[in-house]
Scaffold this active site. Sequence first.
Site, PDB file in Angstrom:
ATOM      1  N   ASP A  44       7.052   0.391  -1.167  1.00 53.28           N
ATOM      2  CA  ASP A  44       6.014  -0.231  -1.985  1.00 53.28           C
ATOM      3  C   ASP A  44       6.634  -1.226  -2.967  1.00 53.28           C
ATOM      4  O   ASP A  44       6.110  -2.318  -3.190  1.00 53.28           O
ATOM      5  CB  ASP A  44       5.245   0.843  -2.753  1.00 53.28           C
ATOM      6  CG  ASP A  44       4.754   1.954  -1.842  1.00 53.28           C
ATOM      7  OD1 ASP A  44       4.240   1.641  -0.755  1.00 53.28           O
ATOM      8  OD2 ASP A  44       4.902   3.133  -2.211  1.00 53.28           O
ATOM      9  N   THR A  51       5.350  -6.990   6.310  1.00 50.92           N
ATOM     10  CA  THR A  51       6.644  -6.397   5.950  1.00 50.92           C
ATOM     11  C   THR A  51       6.856  -5.053   6.653  1.00 50.92           C
ATOM     12  O   THR A  51       6.988  -4.011   5.993  1.00 50.92           O
ATOM     13  CB  THR A  51       6.761  -6.214   4.427  1.00 50.92           C
ATOM     14  OG1 THR A  51       5.732  -5.305   3.988  1.00 50.92           O
ATOM     15  CG2 THR A  51       6.631  -7.535   3.699  1.00 50.92           C
TER      16      THR A  51
END
Length: 385
Positions: free
Chosen positions: A310, A217
């Site tokens: 996150d 990602t």
Amino acid sequence: MLLRSCRVIPRETHRIFISRSISSSKFEMAPPILSLALPSETGRVLSIQSHTVQGYVGNKSAVFPLQLLGYDVDPVNSVQFSNHTGKLLILLHSIRYPTFKGQVLNGQQLWELMEGLKANDLLYYTHLLTGMPNDFLCYIGSVSFLNTVLEVVKKLRSINPKLTYVCDPVLGDEGKLYVPPELVEVYREKVSDKVDVMVTKWVTFMLQVVPVASMLTPNQFEAEQLTGFRIVSEHDGREACNKLHAAGPAKVVITSINIDGHLLLIGSHEKEKGQSPDQFKIVIPKIPAYFTMNIGSMVRCATTFKGTGDLMTALLLGWSNKHTDDLAKAAELAVSSLQAVLQRTLDDYKTAGYDPQSSSLEIRLIQSQDDIRHPQIKFKAENYS
């Protein structure tokens, strides 16, 4: 007055008695670990990320949302700080906190934790999540810790060959580094050797990680560094995904790309090795804030949100496992959920009479439980033909 006679038990005998009593009554009759004996339908996640006592970054941003989505999550804190250091934001905007205190985990300590879990038959996981701890990298810069992460991947896969490893490669954003140059070498193996010498070491390390990752990602800047490929168009973004597929991961989500002032997420799922991947984009609106860490290049304004990258990676893990063959659907849910959290954060700061564009903000994670558990899909994926 009668005195009862008593027998004094020698100290060593007492210890042996206690030991045997504990052994027979507790350890032999210990209850099972229910996350192993009766695992959830979603899975069991080991999350290796940073931690702050106050605020939501790293594991504080990832663990709770994954639990809300039904996962058992065991966090390993690569660093434990009193609060977000704010140092990363020097590259961006203002610093919220003037100081911090805490501890940093080194490679040997990480491995000791793994050995403890293994010794008690607790090292079975369906998912591994790493956020390549940005604060840890900025202040200590331990290549040994990152190399140990690679050993953890190998160990977990030796126990569960089907382990899904989701990696959020934290390097930087907007063309600037979060990590020191000497760490860039451990992420590079199969992609491209045409990378600025300033980030060579980080890329070398990361490109050892890329081949073993199930899903990656990166943001735009990180994808460029991992591939050695400039992204200036949607076609470039798709090509960067293809290059990363060739290195290993079946799923790649470039979480934010700025193309001519338009903000996009580009996702790609290579369902069979060597076949053309299913690719899509999601157009992301401009909320008046600057989102740091992987969703970071969405908007460049005075406000910074901490922990959004996150959170985004955790949501992508959570939803992609529930929609294993539909990465676009998982991304729709993740983006819609994240946008709802950010909007709530802005609204709450305004309600409190605070100008949200004057400083960095802590996301309102706890207050956004419903948005995490049951997001309303407001951002739809558009498939590329």
